[in-house]
Each structure stands twice: as structure tokens, then as C-alpha cells.
Write an enzyme that holds these catalytic residues in place. Structure first.
Site, PDB file in Angstrom:
ATOM      1  N   CYS A  65       0.850  -1.185   0.000  1.00 38.03           N
ATOM      2  CA  CYS A  65       0.000   0.000   0.000  1.00 38.03           C
ATOM      3  C   CYS A  65       0.884   1.233   0.000  1.00 38.03           C
ATOM      4  O   CYS A  65       2.097   1.141   0.158  1.00 38.03           O
ATOM      5  CB  CYS A  65      -0.948   0.009   1.196  1.00 38.03           C
ATOM      6  SG  CYS A  65      -2.362   1.113   0.894  1.00 38.03           S
TER       7      CYS A  65
ATOM      8  N   CYS B 233      -0.170   4.140   1.884  1.00 39.16           N
ATOM      9  CA  CYS B 233      -0.532   5.080   2.958  1.00 39.16           C
ATOM     10  C   CYS B 233       0.549   5.282   4.012  1.00 39.16           C
ATOM     11  O   CYS B 233       0.624   6.348   4.610  1.00 39.16           O
ATOM     12  CB  CYS B 233      -1.855   4.680   3.604  1.00 39.16           C
ATOM     13  SG  CYS B 233      -1.940   2.995   4.193  1.00 39.16           S
TER      14      CYS B 233
ATOM     15  N   CYS C 109      -4.110   5.980   0.513  1.00 40.10           N
ATOM     16  CA  CYS C 109      -3.618   4.720  -0.040  1.00 40.10           C
ATOM     17  C   CYS C 109      -3.309   4.817  -1.534  1.00 40.10           C
ATOM     18  O   CYS C 109      -3.143   3.795  -2.206  1.00 40.10           O
ATOM     19  CB  CYS C 109      -4.633   3.607   0.215  1.00 40.10           C
ATOM     20  SG  CYS C 109      -4.984   3.402   1.969  1.00 40.10           S
TER      21      CYS C 109
ATOM     22  N   LYS D 284     -12.331  -4.772   2.423  1.00 38.85           N
ATOM     23  CA  LYS D 284     -11.748  -3.982   3.507  1.00 38.85           C
ATOM     24  C   LYS D 284     -12.693  -2.823   3.778  1.00 38.85           C
ATOM     25  O   LYS D 284     -12.936  -1.987   2.907  1.00 38.85           O
ATOM     26  CB  LYS D 284     -10.374  -3.473   3.109  1.00 38.85           C
ATOM     27  CG  LYS D 284      -9.690  -2.680   4.215  1.00 38.85           C
ATOM     28  CD  LYS D 284      -8.316  -2.221   3.778  1.00 38.85           C
ATOM     29  CE  LYS D 284      -7.579  -1.510   4.888  1.00 38.85           C
ATOM     30  NZ  LYS D 284      -6.238  -1.059   4.445  1.00 38.85           N
TER      31      LYS D 284
ATOM     32  N   ARG E 118      -3.244   2.887  13.101  1.00 39.11           N
ATOM     33  CA  ARG E 118      -2.743   4.144  12.527  1.00 39.11           C
ATOM     34  C   ARG E 118      -1.716   4.785  13.444  1.00 39.11           C
ATOM     35  O   ARG E 118      -0.810   5.466  12.974  1.00 39.11           O
ATOM     36  CB  ARG E 118      -3.912   5.063  12.190  1.00 39.11           C
ATOM     37  CG  ARG E 118      -4.711   4.465  11.032  1.00 39.11           C
ATOM     38  CD  ARG E 118      -5.965   5.234  10.711  1.00 39.11           C
ATOM     39  NE  ARG E 118      -6.733   4.482   9.717  1.00 39.11           N
ATOM     40  CZ  ARG E 118      -7.969   4.761   9.372  1.00 39.11           C
ATOM     41  NH1 ARG E 118      -8.601   5.776   9.928  1.00 39.11           N
ATOM     42  NH2 ARG E 118      -8.585   4.033   8.460  1.00 39.11           N
TER      43      ARG E 118
ATOM     44  N   ARG F 153     -11.135   7.481   4.345  1.00 35.20           N
ATOM     45  CA  ARG F 153     -10.914   6.500   3.281  1.00 35.20           C
ATOM     46  C   ARG F 153     -12.224   5.917   2.735  1.00 35.20           C
ATOM     47  O   ARG F 153     -12.216   4.895   2.056  1.00 35.20           O
ATOM     48  CB  ARG F 153     -10.005   5.375   3.794  1.00 35.20           C
ATOM     49  CG  ARG F 153      -8.595   5.867   4.170  1.00 35.20           C
ATOM     50  CD  ARG F 153      -7.621   4.709   4.314  1.00 35.20           C
ATOM     51  NE  ARG F 153      -6.256   5.161   4.536  1.00 35.20           N
ATOM     52  CZ  ARG F 153      -5.691   5.305   5.743  1.00 35.20           C
ATOM     53  NH1 ARG F 153      -6.373   5.004   6.830  1.00 35.20           N
ATOM     54  NH2 ARG F 153      -4.455   5.726   5.852  1.00 35.20           N
TER      55      ARG F 153
ATOM     56  N   GLU G  98     -16.852  -7.921  -4.697  1.00 28.85           N
ATOM     57  CA  GLU G  98     -15.427  -7.571  -4.638  1.00 28.85           C
ATOM     58  C   GLU G  98     -14.565  -8.841  -4.672  1.00 28.85           C
ATOM     59  O   GLU G  98     -13.558  -8.902  -5.376  1.00 28.85           O
ATOM     60  CB  GLU G  98     -15.117  -6.805  -3.338  1.00 28.85           C
ATOM     61  CG  GLU G  98     -15.542  -5.352  -3.334  1.00 28.85           C
ATOM     62  CD  GLU G  98     -14.522  -4.444  -4.032  1.00 28.85           C
ATOM     63  OE1 GLU G  98     -13.603  -4.948  -4.695  1.00 28.85           O
ATOM     64  OE2 GLU G  98     -14.666  -3.208  -3.911  1.00 28.85           O
TER      65      GLU G  98
ATOM     66  N   LYS H 114     -11.682  -7.723   6.232  1.00 28.99           N
ATOM     67  CA  LYS H 114     -11.090  -6.919   7.294  1.00 28.99           C
ATOM     68  C   LYS H 114     -12.056  -5.816   7.692  1.00 28.99           C
ATOM     69  O   LYS H 114     -12.540  -5.125   6.792  1.00 28.99           O
ATOM     70  CB  LYS H 114      -9.780  -6.316   6.782  1.00 28.99           C
ATOM     71  CG  LYS H 114      -9.037  -5.468   7.793  1.00 28.99           C
ATOM     72  CD  LYS H 114      -7.758  -4.877   7.194  1.00 28.99           C
ATOM     73  CE  LYS H 114      -7.018  -4.076   8.254  1.00 28.99           C
ATOM     74  NZ  LYS H 114      -5.783  -3.465   7.763  1.00 28.99           N
TER      75      LYS H 114
ATOM     76  N   SER I 274      -6.437  -4.128  14.773  1.00 28.21           N
ATOM     77  CA  SER I 274      -5.862  -3.497  15.968  1.00 28.21           C
ATOM     78  C   SER I 274      -6.916  -3.145  17.012  1.00 28.21           C
ATOM     79  O   SER I 274      -6.710  -3.373  18.208  1.00 28.21           O
ATOM     80  CB  SER I 274      -5.084  -2.244  15.558  1.00 28.21           C
ATOM     81  OG  SER I 274      -5.929  -1.339  14.871  1.00 28.21           O
TER      82      SER I 274
ATOM     83  N   TYR J 172      -2.835  -9.765  15.950  1.00 32.68           N
ATOM     84  CA  TYR J 172      -1.730  -9.289  16.795  1.00 32.68           C
ATOM     85  C   TYR J 172      -1.499 -10.238  17.959  1.00 32.68           C
ATOM     86  O   TYR J 172      -0.499 -10.132  18.646  1.00 32.68           O
ATOM     87  CB  TYR J 172      -2.022  -7.858  17.281  1.00 32.68           C
ATOM     88  CG  TYR J 172      -2.097  -6.910  16.110  1.00 32.68           C
ATOM     89  CD1 TYR J 172      -0.942  -6.400  15.537  1.00 32.68           C
ATOM     90  CD2 TYR J 172      -3.322  -6.596  15.507  1.00 32.68           C
ATOM     91  CE1 TYR J 172      -0.995  -5.589  14.417  1.00 32.68           C
ATOM     92  CE2 TYR J 172      -3.396  -5.781  14.399  1.00 32.68           C
ATOM     93  CZ  TYR J 172      -2.224  -5.273  13.856  1.00 32.68           C
ATOM     94  OH  TYR J 172      -2.280  -4.490  12.736  1.00 32.68           O
TER      95      TYR J 172
HETATM   96 ZN   LIG Z   1      -3.326   1.954   2.764  1.00 34.49          ZN
END
Ligand SMILES: [Zn+2]
Length: 324
Positions: free
Chosen positions: A120, A122, A130, A196, A206, A218, A234, A249, A275, A314
Site C-alpha cells: 500500500c 498510505c 492509499c 476492507k 494508525r 478513506r 469484490e 477486514k 488493531s 496481533y
Molecule cells: Zn493503505
């Protein structure tokens, strides 16, 4: 006939009986550990909103990845936090960029560890979007796709085992697949972030990646949380364009989407336990409000039950010993 003849509790009586009829299996081999690599030497910075997660410079990353692998987790997903950013994210496709150098170091130290790279712009653009932003303030799809393919190729050249485009531009999977093949990397799988969502659960990430957009949000390219059928479209488009794995996601608020994508395509599906999902569990555990281990295993098992083959989380390294 005595009431009731069928008693569902019979098979729940002992752990052995429950084990015989358990439908969903979860092991460390299903997990992918995201990792953040930063420039510098000897850097180990805790991400405040994600207890237990650190930004690591390359030598520390290599050491930490060794522990991830030793825990039985087979794969890491690598995000780069570059020293400098610009309008066109040039650090993202630099052969001496932070991710490219980290991939080479990881593969040299841990040949059997599967290294997946985030593709990506971003983390590398000064505006934090992005893709490339035009004069009208909109992210330009087709020019951005060209750069994304360039990033994917530079990761493959560095030795990445798979690339994971997370940008949500249209047509990027086809372009990345075509150009990887042209450049001599036909064996590198594309793990597509197919569905996403524009989610509030990405906040702590972030902080970790330093990728909060400088203006706007976004929602012009990520999906509307209200939509499910669109996620299936998609996923089907990405599959047609050559995606090897379809990703949804976030994970827990979108288990219905995981199931729909799995049922509609039959393709390998990954889910990203993001996250915010991690930080909620960590915060509740720190306050003594939840049994962390039990809650985490239940959450990850639910994601598998919904139809995910692989889970990006994570918790991968920490949870791996709990699953043996
Ligand atoms: Zn991105």
C-alpha cells in the site's frame, strides 16, 4: 417414547466426548503475525494503544520473528514505517526501502518463515492516503494501481513469499498479478484485501504505522460497513483477476461477510482481526474484566468457524502456546 429421546447434552459431558465432535480446529499454523519495521538501529518502541506490540528496527525485527516462528506461527505480515514520506510514496517501491531491506534480512535469518508484505502507499505518502491524490483532492485509481504493482514487484524481488495489497483500488489485483508474472515472479501468491471496510476499529493501527490520513477519510475507496453483497462482488472480481487468497477486514464485526465470501467462492479466505479488536481485548484484560486467554481463543475460534482459513492477528505469537 420417553421425553426427550434426543439429548444434546450427552456429547458435552466430558472433554473427550466434546473433542470427538468438535467442528472447528484452531492452531498456530492458522495464524499470521503482523509486524512493524522502522528505520534506525536498536529501535524497540511500544505502540501505546496496542500493549505488547512494538515497532522494531531490522535486527530487533529479525530476533522477534524468530520467536514468532518458534511459537509455531508460520507467517508474518510486514508493514514498513519509513523515515521519510512524500506525495507519491516513493519509499514504498525503493529497493533500499525499509520493507525491502527487512524482507532480505528476515529471509536470510529464517528461511522457513513465510514473509508476507503489505502492499500500500498510505504508510509512505505525506498525506496518508492509499494512493496518489489528484488536484481535485480525490485518490486517483489508475495511476495508484501502477505504483502498487511497482511496490509488489520490489517486494517480490527482495524475497517476499506473498504480497498483500490493502489499498482497495479497482483493478489492482489483475495489474499486480500480470506484472509479477511479467517480471519473473509467477510463484508469488497475491493475498487480496478484497473486502476492507472503512472501519473505526483501525485506530490503534494508525498510531502504529503512522498512517492517519492528513485530510478526509478513506470512505471513497474502502467499503461501507452496511454492505455484504458488495463484499461478495469484490471477492469474485479479485478471484477473476487472479487473487490466491481473499481477505475480509476487520474480522469479528464482519463474520457474516467471512461466511458469505467463503460460501460464494470456495476460495481460501483470510480474516484480519484488527488493531481495535486486539486493543479492546487487551484493555478489558488489563482491567480484569475478561479472562484474556479464554476470550482470545473464543474470538479466534469464531473467526475460523465463520469460514476463515487463516487469521491475521496481533495475538498470533502470544496465543500460539494456548492452542497446543
Ligand atoms: Zn493503505
Amino acid at each position: 417414547m420417553a421425553f426427550p429421546a434426543t439429548r444434546m447434552r450427552r456429547l458435552r459431558r466430558t472433554e473427550t466426548l466434546r473433542g470427538l465432535v468438535r467442528e472447528t480446529h484452531l492452531g498456530p499454523e492458522h495464524l499470521i503475525q503482523p509486524m512493524f519495521v522502522v528505520a534506525g538501529e536498536g529501535v524497540r518502541e511500544e505502540v501505546p494503544s496496542m500493549p505488547g506490540i512494538e515497532r522494531l528496527s531490522i535486527s530487533n525485527l529479525v530476533e522477534e520473528a524468530g520467536e514468532v516462528a518458534a511459537a509455531g506461527v508460520g507467517a508474518v505480515l510486514l508493514f514498513g514505517v519509513p523515515a521519510a514520506k512524500d506525495e507519491v510514496g516513493s519509499g514504498a517501491y525503493d529497493d533500499e526501502g525499509i520493507v525491502q531491506m527487512a524482507v532480505r534480512a528476515l529471509k536470510e535469518a529464517h528461511r522457513d518463515l513465510t514473509v508476507i508484505t503489505d502492499v500500500c502507499l498510505c504508510e509512505y505518502t505525506s498525506h496518508g492516503h492509499c494512493g496518489i491524490v489528484g488536484d481535485d483532492g480525490e485518490v486517483q485509481n489508475d495511476i495508484s494501481v501502477e505504483l502498487l504493482a511497482k511496490i509488489a514487484i520490489s517486494h517480490a524481488e527482495a524475497g517476499a513469499d506473498a504480497v498483500a495489497p490493502s489499498d482497495m483500488m479497482d483493478g489492482r489485483i489483475g495489474s499486480i498479478r500480470y506484472q509479477l508474472d511479467e517480471e519473473g515472479h509467477p510463484e508469488v501468491p497475491v493475498i487480496a484485501y478484497s473486502a476492507k471496510y472503512a472501519s473505526a476499529f483501525y485506530g490503534p493501527f494508525r498510531d502504529a504505522a503512522g498512517s492517519t490520513p492528513g485530510f478526509g477519510d478513506r470512505r471513497g475507496y474502502q467499503m461501507d460497513p452496511a454492505n455484504g453483497a458488495e463484499a461478495v462482488r469484490e471477492a469474485e472480481l479479485d478471484l477473476d483477476e487472479g487473487a490466491d487468497v481473499l481477505m475480509v477486514k476487520p474480522a469479528l464485526p464482519y463474520l457474516d461477510v467471512v461466511r458469505r465470501v467463503k460460501d460464494a467462492t470456495g476460495a481460501p479466505v483470510a480474516a484480519y482481526h484488527v488493531s481495535g479488536e486486539y486493543s479492546m481485548l487487551k484493555a478489558a484484560a488489563a482491567n480484569g474484566w475478561l479472562d484474556e486467554r479464554a476470550a482470545v481463543v473464543e474470538a479466534l475460534t469464531s473467526i475460523r468457524r465463520a469460514g476463515a482459513d487463516a487469521i491475521v492477528t496481533y495475538y498470533a505469537k502470544e496465543a500460539a502456546p494456548w492452542l497446543r
